[in-house]
Design an enzyme around this catalytic site. Structure first.
Site, PDB file in Angstrom:
ATOM      1  N   THR A  43     -45.163  23.289 105.492  1.00 34.66           N
ATOM      2  CA  THR A  43     -43.836  23.881 105.712  1.00 34.66           C
ATOM      3  C   THR A  43     -43.814  25.316 105.197  1.00 34.66           C
ATOM      4  O   THR A  43     -43.253  26.207 105.829  1.00 34.66           O
ATOM      5  CB  THR A  43     -42.741  23.031 105.007  1.00 34.66           C
ATOM      6  OG1 THR A  43     -42.853  21.695 105.468  1.00 34.66           O
ATOM      7  CG2 THR A  43     -41.346  23.553 105.268  1.00 34.66           C
ATOM      8  N   ARG A  75     -28.397  22.651  98.614  1.00 38.17           N
ATOM      9  CA  ARG A  75     -29.358  23.415  97.798  1.00 38.17           C
ATOM     10  C   ARG A  75     -28.709  23.945  96.521  1.00 38.17           C
ATOM     11  O   ARG A  75     -29.331  23.936  95.454  1.00 38.17           O
ATOM     12  CB  ARG A  75     -29.869  24.627  98.582  1.00 38.17           C
ATOM     13  CG  ARG A  75     -31.005  24.344  99.469  1.00 38.17           C
ATOM     14  CD  ARG A  75     -31.507  25.634 100.088  1.00 38.17           C
ATOM     15  NE  ARG A  75     -32.504  25.339 101.106  1.00 38.17           N
ATOM     16  CZ  ARG A  75     -32.928  26.217 101.999  1.00 38.17           C
ATOM     17  NH1 ARG A  75     -32.440  27.439 102.012  1.00 38.17           N
ATOM     18  NH2 ARG A  75     -33.842  25.876 102.890  1.00 38.17           N
ATOM     19  N   GLU A  88     -15.488  20.929  74.635  1.00 40.14           N
ATOM     20  CA  GLU A  88     -14.425  20.671  73.661  1.00 40.14           C
ATOM     21  C   GLU A  88     -14.154  21.920  72.823  1.00 40.14           C
ATOM     22  O   GLU A  88     -12.999  22.293  72.567  1.00 40.14           O
ATOM     23  CB  GLU A  88     -14.840  19.526  72.718  1.00 40.14           C
ATOM     24  CG  GLU A  88     -15.098  18.180  73.401  1.00 40.14           C
ATOM     25  CD  GLU A  88     -16.530  18.012  73.920  1.00 40.14           C
ATOM     26  OE1 GLU A  88     -17.141  19.008  74.359  1.00 40.14           O
ATOM     27  OE2 GLU A  88     -17.012  16.870  73.891  1.00 40.14           O
ATOM     28  N   GLU A 139     -37.357  18.973 100.981  1.00 39.07           N
ATOM     29  CA  GLU A 139     -37.026  19.490 102.312  1.00 39.07           C
ATOM     30  C   GLU A 139     -38.166  19.326 103.309  1.00 39.07           C
ATOM     31  O   GLU A 139     -38.147  19.909 104.371  1.00 39.07           O
ATOM     32  CB  GLU A 139     -36.601  20.962 102.206  1.00 39.07           C
ATOM     33  CG  GLU A 139     -35.247  21.155 101.551  1.00 39.07           C
ATOM     34  CD  GLU A 139     -34.486  22.371 102.059  1.00 39.07           C
ATOM     35  OE1 GLU A 139     -34.832  22.904 103.120  1.00 39.07           O
ATOM     36  OE2 GLU A 139     -33.540  22.775 101.364  1.00 39.07           O
ATOM     37  N   CYS A 165     -20.260  14.872  71.741  1.00 41.06           N
ATOM     38  CA  CYS A 165     -21.530  14.706  71.029  1.00 41.06           C
ATOM     39  C   CYS A 165     -21.298  14.680  69.514  1.00 41.06           C
ATOM     40  O   CYS A 165     -20.331  15.227  69.002  1.00 41.06           O
ATOM     41  CB  CYS A 165     -22.508  15.807  71.406  1.00 41.06           C
ATOM     42  SG  CYS A 165     -22.029  17.430  70.811  1.00 41.06           S
ATOM     43  N   CYS A 221     -19.475  18.164  68.575  1.00 34.56           N
ATOM     44  CA  CYS A 221     -18.083  18.310  69.044  1.00 34.56           C
ATOM     45  C   CYS A 221     -17.157  17.345  68.307  1.00 34.56           C
ATOM     46  O   CYS A 221     -15.968  17.619  68.163  1.00 34.56           O
ATOM     47  CB  CYS A 221     -18.008  18.040  70.536  1.00 34.56           C
ATOM     48  SG  CYS A 221     -18.802  19.328  71.484  1.00 34.56           S
ATOM     49  N   TRP A 258     -35.848  25.027 115.177  1.00 35.59           N
ATOM     50  CA  TRP A 258     -34.562  24.769 114.537  1.00 35.59           C
ATOM     51  C   TRP A 258     -33.769  23.798 115.399  1.00 35.59           C
ATOM     52  O   TRP A 258     -33.549  24.072 116.581  1.00 35.59           O
ATOM     53  CB  TRP A 258     -33.778  26.090 114.335  1.00 35.59           C
ATOM     54  CG  TRP A 258     -32.751  25.878 113.285  1.00 35.59           C
ATOM     55  CD1 TRP A 258     -31.452  25.514 113.496  1.00 35.59           C
ATOM     56  CD2 TRP A 258     -32.939  25.933 111.871  1.00 35.59           C
ATOM     57  NE1 TRP A 258     -30.821  25.329 112.288  1.00 35.59           N
ATOM     58  CE2 TRP A 258     -31.700  25.587 111.280  1.00 35.59           C
ATOM     59  CE3 TRP A 258     -34.034  26.222 111.045  1.00 35.59           C
ATOM     60  CZ2 TRP A 258     -31.523  25.546 109.908  1.00 35.59           C
ATOM     61  CZ3 TRP A 258     -33.854  26.171 109.674  1.00 35.59           C
ATOM     62  CH2 TRP A 258     -32.606  25.845 109.122  1.00 35.59           C
ATOM     63  N   LEU A 282     -42.585  13.877 102.903  1.00 38.94           N
ATOM     64  CA  LEU A 282     -41.545  12.841 102.956  1.00 38.94           C
ATOM     65  C   LEU A 282     -42.191  11.453 102.927  1.00 38.94           C
ATOM     66  O   LEU A 282     -41.742  10.567 102.189  1.00 38.94           O
ATOM     67  CB  LEU A 282     -40.705  12.996 104.222  1.00 38.94           C
ATOM     68  CG  LEU A 282     -39.673  14.123 104.198  1.00 38.94           C
ATOM     69  CD1 LEU A 282     -39.090  14.343 105.588  1.00 38.94           C
ATOM     70  CD2 LEU A 282     -38.546  13.833 103.204  1.00 38.94           C
TER      71      LEU A 282
HETATM   72  C1  AOF Z   1     -20.439  17.413  74.694  1.00 34.45           C
HETATM   73  N1  AOF Z   1     -19.821  18.408  75.354  1.00 34.45           N
HETATM   74  O1  AOF Z   1     -19.817  20.093  76.803  1.00 34.45           O
HETATM   75  C2  AOF Z   1     -21.799  18.858  76.586  1.00 34.45           C
HETATM   76  C3  AOF Z   1     -22.422  17.767  75.922  1.00 34.45           C
HETATM   77  O2  AOF Z   1     -28.259  21.274  72.737  1.00 34.45           O
HETATM   78  P1  AOF Z   1     -26.779  21.089  72.822  1.00 34.45           P
HETATM   79  O3  AOF Z   1     -26.090  21.270  71.506  1.00 34.45           O
HETATM   80  O4  AOF Z   1     -26.142  21.942  73.912  1.00 34.45           O
HETATM   81  O5  AOF Z   1     -26.504  19.542  73.206  1.00 34.45           O
HETATM   82  C4  AOF Z   1     -26.925  19.040  74.429  1.00 34.45           C
HETATM   83  C5  AOF Z   1     -26.531  17.577  74.573  1.00 34.45           C
HETATM   84  O6  AOF Z   1     -25.126  17.429  74.351  1.00 34.45           O
HETATM   85  C6  AOF Z   1     -26.783  17.063  75.981  1.00 34.45           C
HETATM   86  O7  AOF Z   1     -28.056  16.481  76.116  1.00 34.45           O
HETATM   87  C7  AOF Z   1     -25.682  16.016  76.145  1.00 34.45           C
HETATM   88  O8  AOF Z   1     -26.070  14.791  75.572  1.00 34.45           O
HETATM   89  C8  AOF Z   1     -24.530  16.619  75.342  1.00 34.45           C
HETATM   90  N2  AOF Z   1     -23.698  17.441  76.201  1.00 34.45           N
HETATM   91  N3  AOF Z   1     -21.706  17.062  75.005  1.00 34.45           N
HETATM   92  O9  AOF Z   1     -19.853  16.839  73.761  1.00 34.45           O
HETATM   93  C9  AOF Z   1     -20.435  19.150  76.273  1.00 34.45           C
HETATM   94  N4  AOF Z   1     -22.455  19.621  77.485  1.00 34.45           N
HETATM   95 ZN    ZN Z   2     -20.724  18.550  72.178  1.00 38.92          ZN
END
Ligand code: AOF
Ligand code: ZN
Length: 365
Positions: free
Chosen positions: A205, A193, A61, A297, A84, A93, A179, A303
């Site tokens: 492995t 991967r 954001e 893998e 967040c 945010c 392979w 496994l």
């Molecule tokens: C958002 N926008 O782009 C992301 C979010 O330690 P921080 O501040 O980077 O916060 C990490 C937490 O924020 C992460 O565990 C998840 O809950 C949220 N990620 N939130 O609004 C974002 N990457």
């Molecule tokens: Zn955020």
């Protein structure tokens, strides 16, 4: 009227799918954070785009507002994850959206992070912002399936990968490297991967194949490497200990070893039960290291132990067209009723089947 609402729905989905595309650009750089993208719209036009680019860096954001070519006041934000409302490595945010005068927010899915879950929406609504949750929710969930599991269950998303002959053998025996599948499958497996935090193999492995476990056929980040070596007897001449291409963990018995770090790997002791490293404890330990997804893998024993511990979420089976005669190394994976085949595709002469369990735990979120 009905046509109008279909058009509007499609428009919201269109902007959200752009946010999801942006989010994907963070792949390989943001884990254990989720991939998040944001689109700012004013009078029907996109005026700003951004995504979470780097772990510890600004959120999607904030990036979208920084990149905006117009003042976003009264604009609409589309973001695949609930904004967040807490201060982690970066400020909330929700505050940034409120301060910038955003009037409406379309959210793909609620943040499963218990510290945020629903509270981000609440904070926005309290400030008079209209919030709509659940636009392209399935896609948003799928994008961050590893983060979703890791943050709620403190376990990584576990994928088992196996290559087999047409008659179901992984190879001739556990002493021979062979392979089976073709180039298209190999490229596909390298993409796989590049989409996980770590790749795991067993001692046998590591010894027989001496693999590097890197991403070479496609562009993308190398995953971390995890080698199970209960007694720490692997020779240090192996590629993984010398090429410096990715962070490497060696999992060993907690009965004999402690946690140490060298310039070529980290030794991580885990619980030894009945002469094997407990798969559940392996995954819990890796989750604590910030590994949200892991690709197993092989080989056969590893496994088998992860299968019988019932800790696998998804299975990729690559099947070659040829029969392997006089083989002894049977693929231990049997797709019983609990597995749902989610995809079947032709990869050159090979066939790939993707099967999944745990779909219900995604829907719960
Ligand atoms: C958002 N926008 O782009 C992301 C979010 O330690 P921080 O501040 O980077 O916060 C990490 C937490 O924020 C992460 O565990 C998840 O809950 C949220 N990620 N939130 O609004 C974002 N990457
Ligand atoms: Zn955020």
């Amino acid at each position: 009227m009905e046509t109008d609402s279909i058009l509007t729905t499609n428009m919201h989905e269109l902007f959200m799918s752009r946010a999801i595309e942006l989010a994907k650009q963070g792949r390989g750089h943001v884990s254990p954070n989720p991939m998040v993208g944001c689109v700012l719209v004013l009078d029907g036009d996109i005026i700003g785009e951004g995504y979470h680019e780097q772990f510890g860096g600004p959120h999607a954001e904030v990036m979208a507002m920084r990149n905006a070519r117009k003042d976003p006041v009264d604009g609409i934000a589309y973001v695949n994850l609930e904004p967040c409302c807490t201060t982690g490595k970066t400020p909330p945010c929700t505050a940034a959206l409120i301060e910038n005068g955003i009037s409406e927010v379309y959210v793909g899915m609620l943040d499963p992070n218990p510290e945020i879950n629903g509270k981000g929406v609440e904070a926005l609504e309290k400030a008079g912002i209209m919030v709509h949750v659940g636009i392209l929710e399935k896609e948003a969930n799928r994008l961050n399936q590893s983060f979703n599991k890791w943050i709620t269950h403190k376990m990584p998303w576990v994928i088992a990968k196996v290559a087999q002959s047409a008659n179901g053998y992984m190879g001739l025996d556990s002493e021979t490297s062979i392979w089976l599948t073709g180039d298209v499958s190999r490229t596909h497996a390298h993409t796989l991967r590049s989409e996980v935090d770590a790749v795991l193999i067993g001692r046998q492995t590591a010894l027989i194949d001496d693999p590097s476990l890197t991403v070479r056929e496609v562009s993308g980040e190398n995953p971390k490497r995890v080698i199970m070596d209960t007694n720490r007897t692997l020779p240090l001449s192996l590629n993984i200990f010398n090429d410096k291409k990715a962070e490497t963990y060696v999992l060993c018995s907690d009965k004999r070893f402690s946690k140490t770090k060298t310039h070529f790997c980290q030794y991580l002791p885990v619980r030894e039960e009945n002469n094997i490293l407990s798969p559940i404890h392996v995954l819990e330990s890796l989750a604590k290291e910030g590994i949200t997804s892991i690709l197993i893998e092989g080989g056969q024993k590893i496994l088998e132990s992860f299968l019988s511990a019932d800790v696998i979420d998804q299975i990729f089976i690559y099947t070659a067209p040829d029969i392997l005669n006089d083989a002894h190394l049977k693929n231990p994976i049997q797709l019983s009723d609990e597995w749902m085949i989610s995809e079947e595709e032709k990869l050159g002469d090979d066939t790939l089947i993707i099967a999944e369990k745990g779909v219900e735990c995604l829907q719960e979120l």
